[in-house]
Scaffold this motif. Structure first.
Motif, short mmCIF file in Angstrom:
data_model
loop_
_atom_site.label_atom_id
_atom_site.label_comp_id
_atom_site.label_asym_id
_atom_site.label_seq_id
_atom_site.Cartn_x
_atom_site.Cartn_y
_atom_site.Cartn_z
N LEU A 5 0.86 -1.18 0.00
CA LEU A 5 0.00 0.00 0.00
C LEU A 5 0.89 1.23 0.00
N ILE A 6 0.67 2.12 -0.95
CA ILE A 6 1.51 3.30 -1.14
C ILE A 6 0.66 4.55 -1.01
N ALA A 18 4.58 2.44 -7.45
CA ALA A 18 3.42 1.69 -7.93
C ALA A 18 3.75 0.95 -9.22
N ARG A 19 4.42 1.62 -10.14
CA ARG A 19 4.78 1.00 -11.41
C ARG A 19 5.70 -0.20 -11.19
N GLN A 20 6.72 -0.02 -10.36
CA GLN A 20 7.70 -1.09 -10.19
C GLN A 20 7.13 -2.28 -9.44
N VAL A 28 -1.01 -3.99 -5.75
CA VAL A 28 -0.70 -2.62 -5.39
C VAL A 28 -1.98 -1.90 -4.98
N LEU A 29 -1.99 -1.39 -3.75
CA LEU A 29 -3.06 -0.54 -3.26
C LEU A 29 -2.50 0.87 -3.28
N ALA A 30 -2.90 1.66 -4.25
CA ALA A 30 -2.32 2.98 -4.49
C ALA A 30 -3.30 4.05 -4.03
N ALA A 49 -5.09 -1.18 -7.52
CA ALA A 49 -6.37 -0.62 -7.09
C ALA A 49 -6.12 0.76 -6.51
N VAL A 50 -6.82 1.76 -7.01
CA VAL A 50 -6.63 3.14 -6.59
C VAL A 50 -7.69 3.51 -5.55
N HIS A 51 -7.24 4.04 -4.42
CA HIS A 51 -8.13 4.42 -3.33
C HIS A 51 -7.93 5.89 -2.97
#
Length: 225
Positions: A5-6, A18-20, A28-30, A49-51
Motif C-alpha cells: 500500500l503506497i 506503484a509502477r515497479q 498494489v493498493l495505491a 487498485a486506486v483508493h
C-alpha cells in the motif's frame, strides 16, 4: 502474491513505486487525494487498485482502514508529503508550518497505526517511511526550517513506533529517497524517480528484524540522526 500500500501514489516517487511493484507482480493498493485526477496512476499496468486518501483527514484514514480490514499488507509505504518553504526563521508562515507537520508527521503515523494489524498479519511486516536527510540533526546546515523540522519529527515518531511494535515482529524503516527529479525535487535533481524507487525496494527486500528503526539512504547506506 504480496501486497503493498503506497500513499501519495499519483506522482513522483509514489507513482514510480506503484509502477515497479506492479511490474513485479505485487498487488498494489495505491492511494491519493483525488483519484479522478490520477490518470497516470490509473494507467499503470498490473494489479493496481486506486483508493482515495488524504492523510491529513483522520476520518478518511479510518475509512480506508475499514475497507482494508482483514487484508494483510506486506509493505506499507508512507510516501505522501509536502514541502512548504521558508529560507529562515524570520520567513516562517506558522499556518504553513502547522500544515507541514500535519502532513509529514501526523499523517504517516496515523496511517501506520490505523493499518498496523494489516501489516502485522503479513509475511513481511514492513512499514517504510519517506523521510529526508534534511531531517538529520547531525547533518543540518540551516534553512528550510519547516521541512527539516517535520522530517526530524517524523524520524523520532517512527523510532518510537518501531520500538512499540518490535515485539510483534514489525520492521519500520525511514528512507532518504535522494534528491529526486520530481515536482518537489526540481528538474535538475541528480536522482531519478526510477532509481530512487528501485533502491528503496532493494533495501526493503533484504530487511531483517535487526533493521527495525533504521534510517537509510535509498541505496541502503545508514544515515546519522
Amino acid at each position: 502474491m504480496p501486497t503493498v500500500l503506497i500513499t501519495g501514489a499519483n506522482r513522483g516517487i509514489g507513482l514510480e513505486l506503484a509502477r515497479q511493484y506492479a511490474a513485479d507482480g505485487w498487488n498494489v493498493l495505491a492511494t491519493c487525494r483525488d483519484p479522478g485526477k490520477a490518470a497516470e496512476l490509473k494507467a499503470v499496468a498490473g494489479d493496481v487498485a486506486v483508493h482515495r486518501l488524504d492523510v491529513d483527514d483522520p476520518a478518511g484514514v479510518e475509512a480506508l482502514a475499514a475497507r482494508m480490514e482483514g487484508r494483510p499488507i506486506d509493505v506499507l509505504f508512507n510516501n505522501a508529503g509536502i514541502n512548504r518553504r521558508a529560507p529562515s526563521i524570520a520567513d516562517i508562515d506558522y499556518a504553513a508550518w502547522a500544515e507541514t507537520m500535519t502532513t509529514n508527521v501526523f499523517g504517516p503515523i496515523r496511517v501506520a497505526w490505523a493499518l498496523r494489524d494489516n501489516v502485522l498479519a503479513s509475511d513481511s511486516k514492513v512499514m517504510a517511511f519517506v523521510s529526508s536527510k534534511m531531517g538529520s540533526v547531525a547533518e543540518n546546515t540551516g534553512g528550510s526550517i519547516m521541512y527539516r523540522s517535520s522530517k526530524s519529527a517524523l524520524n523520532m515518531a517512527v523510532s518510537c513506533l518501531a520500538k512499540e511494535l518490535a515485539g510483534r515482529g514489525a520492521i519500520a524503516v525511514l528512507f532518504h529517497p535522494g534528491h529526486v527529479r520530481t515536482d518537489m525535487g526540481g528538474p535538475s535533481a541528480p536522482v531519478t524517480a526510477p532509481d530512487s524507487a528501485a533502491g528503496m525496494r532493494r533495501v526493503i527486500a533484504g530487511l531483517t528484524p535487526q533493521d527495525n528503526g533504521a534510517f537509510r539512504n535509498f541505496d541502503g547506506t545508514p544515515l546519522p540522526w
